[in-house]
Design a protein around this motif. Sequence first.
Motif, PDB file in Angstrom:
ATOM      1  N   VAL B   4     -12.526  13.584  19.667  1.00 38.19           N
ATOM      2  CA  VAL B   4     -12.372  15.029  19.841  1.00 38.19           C
ATOM      3  C   VAL B   4     -12.643  15.708  18.499  1.00 38.19           C
ATOM      4  N   VAL B   5     -13.329  16.835  18.555  1.00 37.60           N
ATOM      5  CA  VAL B   5     -13.598  17.622  17.349  1.00 37.60           C
ATOM      6  C   VAL B   5     -12.930  18.986  17.498  1.00 37.60           C
ATOM      7  N   LEU B  45     -10.864  13.450  15.523  1.00 37.70           N
ATOM      8  CA  LEU B  45      -9.799  12.476  15.789  1.00 37.70           C
ATOM      9  C   LEU B  45     -10.021  11.778  17.119  1.00 37.70           C
ATOM     10  N   ASP B  46      -9.448  10.579  17.243  1.00 38.67           N
ATOM     11  CA  ASP B  46      -9.478   9.824  18.489  1.00 38.67           C
ATOM     12  C   ASP B  46      -8.164  10.058  19.216  1.00 38.67           C
ATOM     13  N   GLU B  53      -8.270  16.975  25.827  1.00 38.87           N
ATOM     14  CA  GLU B  53      -8.447  18.381  25.442  1.00 38.87           C
ATOM     15  C   GLU B  53      -7.095  19.117  25.441  1.00 38.87           C
ATOM     16  N   GLY B  54      -6.298  18.858  26.473  1.00 38.25           N
ATOM     17  CA  GLY B  54      -4.975  19.486  26.528  1.00 38.25           C
ATOM     18  C   GLY B  54      -4.078  19.011  25.397  1.00 38.25           C
ATOM     19  N   GLN B  55      -4.148  17.709  25.087  1.00 37.72           N
ATOM     20  CA  GLN B  55      -3.365  17.190  23.956  1.00 37.72           C
ATOM     21  C   GLN B  55      -3.798  17.858  22.655  1.00 37.72           C
ATOM     22  N   ALA B  56      -5.129  17.993  22.480  1.00 40.23           N
ATOM     23  CA  ALA B  56      -5.635  18.619  21.250  1.00 40.23           C
ATOM     24  C   ALA B  56      -5.162  20.070  21.161  1.00 40.23           C
ATOM     25  N   ARG B  57      -5.123  20.769  22.315  1.00 42.53           N
ATOM     26  CA  ARG B  57      -4.659  22.163  22.301  1.00 42.53           C
ATOM     27  C   ARG B  57      -3.198  22.224  21.839  1.00 42.53           C
ATOM     28  N   THR B  58      -2.376  21.303  22.353  1.00 41.26           N
ATOM     29  CA  THR B  58      -0.968  21.269  21.925  1.00 41.26           C
ATOM     30  C   THR B  58      -0.864  21.019  20.422  1.00 41.26           C
ATOM     31  N   ALA B  75     -13.847  20.493  21.101  1.00 42.54           N
ATOM     32  CA  ALA B  75     -15.005  19.880  21.756  1.00 42.54           C
ATOM     33  C   ALA B  75     -14.692  18.410  21.991  1.00 42.54           C
ATOM     34  N   VAL B  76     -14.930  17.957  23.221  1.00 44.72           N
ATOM     35  CA  VAL B  76     -14.651  16.569  23.593  1.00 44.72           C
ATOM     36  C   VAL B  76     -15.975  15.832  23.708  1.00 44.72           C
ATOM     37  N   ASP B  77     -16.099  14.716  22.997  1.00 43.80           N
ATOM     38  CA  ASP B  77     -17.325  13.904  23.004  1.00 43.80           C
ATOM     39  C   ASP B  77     -17.342  13.014  24.232  1.00 43.80           C
TER      40      ASP B  77
END
Lengths: 78, 78
Positions: B4-5, B45-46, B53-58, B75-77
């Motif tokens: 994830v970026v 990060l991995d 995406e939801g985890q990254a938002r949190t 952005a999700v790869d």
Amino acid sequence: MTRVVVTVMPREGVLDPQGQAVQISLDRLGFGHVDNLRIGKRIELDIPGDDPEGQARTMCEALLANPLIEDFTIAVDG
Amino acid sequence: MTRVVVTVMPREGVLDPQGQAVQISLDRLGFGHVDNLRIGKRIELDIPGDDPEGQARTMCEALLANPLIEDFTIAVDG
């Protein structure tokens, strides 16, 4: 005028203390399963004239990136 | 595991002192014609498990971005 995005990341194998600090903080927030976190810079700028990519490369080599510890990539919009 | 970026940039209209300092340095190097320079962070990060995406938002809301002065995009790869 061309919008250019320069990305500067710590080189593979180079210590990333900022990334390590964030990963430790995420661990405390319950995201201990996150891995390989790296932090770099995103620089957006408008460059007028010819060859904006070449100009951006010169800026990276002179100022924006430290070639000993960082890699850079250049993306030109439109 | 999903790569994830996260991109964190100063909000429109918010002062960007780091960007201003770099623009002044570029001016001294002969790049005074560069405009609208903004500097933000790129975080790679991995994230394992469901809904990266939801985890990254949190993570952004809790730690990675300051919502008063920064916007973030995820952005999700693959």
